[in-house]
Scaffold this active site. Sequence first.
Site, mmCIF file in Angstrom:
data_model
loop_
_atom_site.group_PDB
_atom_site.id
_atom_site.type_symbol
_atom_site.label_atom_id
_atom_site.label_comp_id
_atom_site.label_asym_id
_atom_site.label_seq_id
_atom_site.Cartn_x
_atom_site.Cartn_y
_atom_site.Cartn_z
ATOM 1 N N LYS A 9 -7.673 24.807 11.647
ATOM 2 C CA LYS A 9 -6.610 24.102 10.927
ATOM 3 C C LYS A 9 -5.342 24.907 11.128
ATOM 4 O O LYS A 9 -5.412 26.027 11.665
ATOM 5 C CB LYS A 9 -6.950 23.947 9.435
ATOM 6 N N ALA A 61 -19.591 20.094 -0.196
ATOM 7 C CA ALA A 61 -20.239 18.883 0.319
ATOM 8 C C ALA A 61 -19.371 17.652 0.016
ATOM 9 O O ALA A 61 -19.182 16.790 0.872
ATOM 10 C CB ALA A 61 -21.624 18.732 -0.299
ATOM 11 N N CYS A 113 -17.326 27.147 6.659
ATOM 12 C CA CYS A 113 -18.166 26.854 5.489
ATOM 13 C C CYS A 113 -18.730 25.440 5.364
ATOM 14 O O CYS A 113 -19.868 25.301 4.919
ATOM 15 C CB CYS A 113 -17.407 27.221 4.226
HETATM 16 P P1 NAD Z 1 -16.234 37.189 6.676
HETATM 17 O O1 NAD Z 1 -17.210 37.248 7.769
HETATM 18 O O2 NAD Z 1 -14.796 37.051 7.002
HETATM 19 O O3 NAD Z 1 -16.362 38.545 5.784
HETATM 20 C C1 NAD Z 1 -17.555 39.088 5.357
HETATM 21 C C2 NAD Z 1 -17.472 40.599 5.498
HETATM 22 O O4 NAD Z 1 -18.609 41.191 4.873
HETATM 23 C C3 NAD Z 1 -17.471 41.101 6.945
HETATM 24 O O5 NAD Z 1 -16.290 41.840 7.186
HETATM 25 C C4 NAD Z 1 -18.730 41.963 7.055
HETATM 26 O O6 NAD Z 1 -18.568 43.086 7.895
HETATM 27 C C5 NAD Z 1 -18.939 42.381 5.608
HETATM 28 N N1 NAD Z 1 -20.300 42.785 5.288
HETATM 29 C C6 NAD Z 1 -21.471 42.184 5.609
HETATM 30 N N2 NAD Z 1 -22.517 42.854 5.086
HETATM 31 C C7 NAD Z 1 -21.998 43.896 4.409
HETATM 32 C C8 NAD Z 1 -22.564 44.954 3.626
HETATM 33 N N3 NAD Z 1 -23.888 45.020 3.431
HETATM 34 N N4 NAD Z 1 -21.731 45.867 3.084
HETATM 35 C C9 NAD Z 1 -20.402 45.806 3.268
HETATM 36 N N5 NAD Z 1 -19.799 44.815 3.975
HETATM 37 C C10 NAD Z 1 -20.591 43.883 4.539
HETATM 38 O O7 NAD Z 1 -16.689 36.042 5.697
HETATM 39 P P2 NAD Z 1 -15.768 35.199 4.678
HETATM 40 O O8 NAD Z 1 -15.137 34.057 5.387
HETATM 41 O O9 NAD Z 1 -14.924 36.140 3.906
HETATM 42 O O10 NAD Z 1 -16.891 34.581 3.741
HETATM 43 C C11 NAD Z 1 -17.623 35.384 2.851
HETATM 44 C C12 NAD Z 1 -18.370 34.487 1.885
HETATM 45 O O11 NAD Z 1 -17.435 33.722 1.122
HETATM 46 C C13 NAD Z 1 -19.308 33.472 2.527
HETATM 47 O O12 NAD Z 1 -20.425 33.304 1.707
HETATM 48 C C14 NAD Z 1 -18.487 32.193 2.538
HETATM 49 O O13 NAD Z 1 -19.301 31.044 2.503
HETATM 50 C C15 NAD Z 1 -17.706 32.316 1.263
HETATM 51 N N6 NAD Z 1 -16.421 31.586 1.232
HETATM 52 C C16 NAD Z 1 -15.590 31.625 2.320
HETATM 53 C C17 NAD Z 1 -14.348 30.985 2.266
HETATM 54 C C18 NAD Z 1 -13.401 30.981 3.437
HETATM 55 O O14 NAD Z 1 -12.410 30.280 3.383
HETATM 56 N N7 NAD Z 1 -13.648 31.737 4.486
HETATM 57 C C19 NAD Z 1 -13.955 30.350 1.085
HETATM 58 C C20 NAD Z 1 -14.822 30.347 -0.015
HETATM 59 C C21 NAD Z 1 -16.059 30.984 0.080
HETATM 60 C C1 UGA Z 2 -12.771 24.641 2.512
HETATM 61 C C2 UGA Z 2 -12.538 24.065 1.105
HETATM 62 O O1 UGA Z 2 -11.389 23.214 1.137
HETATM 63 C C3 UGA Z 2 -12.337 25.181 0.087
HETATM 64 O O2 UGA Z 2 -12.253 24.603 -1.213
HETATM 65 C C4 UGA Z 2 -13.535 26.140 0.144
HETATM 66 O O3 UGA Z 2 -13.328 27.235 -0.720
HETATM 67 C C5 UGA Z 2 -13.715 26.655 1.555
HETATM 68 O O4 UGA Z 2 -13.870 25.529 2.463
HETATM 69 C C6 UGA Z 2 -14.946 27.481 1.737
HETATM 70 O O5 UGA Z 2 -15.854 27.448 0.953
HETATM 71 O O6 UGA Z 2 -14.941 28.137 2.787
HETATM 72 P P1 UGA Z 2 -11.255 25.636 4.443
HETATM 73 O O7 UGA Z 2 -12.470 25.413 5.262
HETATM 74 O O8 UGA Z 2 -10.614 26.959 4.480
HETATM 75 O O9 UGA Z 2 -11.574 25.327 2.899
HETATM 76 O O10 UGA Z 2 -10.139 24.559 4.854
HETATM 77 P P2 UGA Z 2 -9.948 23.002 4.521
HETATM 78 O O11 UGA Z 2 -8.539 22.784 4.202
HETATM 79 O O12 UGA Z 2 -10.949 22.490 3.586
HETATM 80 O O13 UGA Z 2 -10.209 22.343 5.953
HETATM 81 C C7 UGA Z 2 -11.511 22.297 6.514
HETATM 82 C C8 UGA Z 2 -11.490 21.413 7.752
HETATM 83 O O14 UGA Z 2 -11.324 20.046 7.389
HETATM 84 C C9 UGA Z 2 -10.358 21.738 8.720
HETATM 85 O O15 UGA Z 2 -10.830 21.649 10.030
HETATM 86 C C10 UGA Z 2 -9.346 20.651 8.433
HETATM 87 O O16 UGA Z 2 -8.506 20.373 9.517
HETATM 88 C C11 UGA Z 2 -10.247 19.469 8.108
HETATM 89 N N1 UGA Z 2 -9.615 18.443 7.269
HETATM 90 C C12 UGA Z 2 -9.189 18.747 6.016
HETATM 91 C C13 UGA Z 2 -9.515 17.155 7.758
HETATM 92 O O17 UGA Z 2 -9.920 16.859 8.888
HETATM 93 N N2 UGA Z 2 -8.939 16.195 6.964
HETATM 94 C C14 UGA Z 2 -8.492 16.470 5.714
HETATM 95 O O18 UGA Z 2 -7.984 15.529 5.041
HETATM 96 C C15 UGA Z 2 -8.620 17.777 5.235
#
Ligand code: NAD
Ligand code: UGA
Length: 482
Positions: free
Chosen positions: A337, A223, A274
């Site tokens: 991004k 947030a 996210c």
């Molecule tokens: P994603 O969709 O890429 O991956 C999740 C995976 O979990 C999928 O491949 C899905 O098939 C699998 N899955 C779902 N239910 C399942 C089950 N019951 N058993 C086994 N596999 C199962 O999602 P993501 O981007 O990796 O995000 C996962 C979590 O991490 C979310 O809560 C997200 O908010 C958090 N998160 C994401 C990021 C990011 O940059 N993407 C960064 C920090 C935190």
């Molecule tokens: C973001 C957070 O930065 C991570 O710390 C967190 O773990 C993750 O979400 C998550 O929980 O999924 P991410 O979404 O992968 O990471 O990428 P960011 O670099 O944060 O960019 C997010 C968006 O904001 C992009 O569209 C990017 O272009 C935009 N952005 C970022 C801006 O417009 N301005 C900036 O100065 C920075």
Amino acid sequence: MVKICGIGAGYVGGPTMAVIALKCPSIEVAVVDISHSRISAWNSNKLPIYEPGLEEVVNQCRGKNLLFSTDVEKHVCEADIIFVSVNTPTKIRGLGAGKAADLTYWESAARMIADVSKSNKIVIEKSTVPVRTAEAIEKILTHNTNSKGIKYQILSNPEFLSEGTAIQDLLKPDRVLIGGNQDPEGLEAIKKLKDIYAHWVPQDRIITTNLWSAELSKLADNAFLAQRISSINAMSALCEATGAEVSQVSLALSKNTKIGPKFLNASVGFGGSCFQKDILNLVYICESNGLTEVANYWKEVIKVNDYQKSRFVHRVVTSMFNTVSGKKIAILGFAFKKDTSDTRKTPAIDVCKGLLGDNACLSIYDPRVNETQIQKDLSMDGVEWEHPIHLQPLSCSVVKQVNVVGDAYEATRDAHGLCILTEWDEFKTIDYQRVYENMQKPAFVFDGRNMLNVDKLREIGFIVYSIGRPLDQWLNNMKIMN
Ligand code: NAD
Ligand code: UGA
């Protein structure tokens, strides 16, 4: 040998488990998923996600102490420690629809753990979840396994990686957060997880807290980051109205040590899987606790983000004589991004849909996003794509006014305007003179990432709009016309 099982082989589960395997050769790491296509991609030469450095890490460990499998139950049963990184999208229907986190996948993972376990386990929340989820998970686990006498410790270990820099973020995290119960068993579990990270993370970067603080810190973290982007984007609108330049304002702010230099780049809006979902989740939690003012405060961060995207579309349309109907607009960049192929909640979706709404013909080029993905994103309701791949429709309709092409020159040929929507480095080195010569005149550039040299483009002859920068005469006149 300690055995770890990572449930969920997505953007978080894949890279985090691979780095643990790399840094802890004495630990056996199994990454499991219900999606067969994802697991077979992890076992192939073409990994399911593009992330700089990921392939090298996987190649070093796969087949040694890292394996990818769909045999979820076997690996969960054998593991001492289970990381759960399944998706937690925004609920589409029912109570809290449009805001609350959908914990369906988490709950089914927890029920499966309870069903198959035959020994004590540490279960780790890696996914981003609402505060106090651990309480619910504990109930599911203990309620289902009372008769077996199995003990579970639940830890919150939220992930802070960013896509595009995930491997670097994991190798050198600025912090690792571990929340757990504060009784002796909880503290022992915290120590076990701490010992894993201590293989490569300095002790002073490993923070331990109670469960609820760790869960809430993750939502608060996202947030705060999103809020900074909406803050600078709000300033960008004021810059355009006053002749101030947003990059200069950012620079001035960045030198204030109380503010710092990161997350101050004005843009067409933030995207990614996210930020929006986690803020909505936070809003829902606030509302559920009767904190209406707090909920409204965080809602504004999303409203400003939506405003920024529609403001961009509005600029494109008004600059081009109030209509883009039938005009070819080149879209450079579709990922949310640079350095990722991920398009979840990319601002490009809303911008493209806005232009299509005015009947534009789009020619899209992104170095890492393929045509199928772009067509899916533009023809489907966004929320569907946040659910596991195997639950998504196999095919979808094709948006006829969209053409996906293989390079920037093809995209811009005969175009009336071009929009930069992702800050890919290669867009800086395009021969814009050549692009200009092959475009319709007047030729427009709309830089949604403030990455191009505006003066040079104007010298070439382009009419240029760049977010938060002083408007040139053309755009000022069009503003009056509008
Ligand atoms: P994603 O969709 O890429 O991956 C999740 C995976 O979990 C999928 O491949 C899905 O098939 C699998 N899955 C779902 N239910 C399942 C089950 N019951 N058993 C086994 N596999 C199962 O999602 P993501 O981007 O990796 O995000 C996962 C979590 O991490 C979310 O809560 C997200 O908010 C958090 N998160 C994401 C990021 C990011 O940059 N993407 C960064 C920090 C935190
Ligand atoms: C973001 C957070 O930065 C991570 O710390 C967190 O773990 C993750 O979400 C998550 O929980 O999924 P991410 O979404 O992968 O990471 O990428 P960011 O670099 O944060 O960019 C997010 C968006 O904001 C992009 O569209 C990017 O272009 C935009 N952005 C970022 C801006 O417009 N301005 C900036 O100065 C920075």
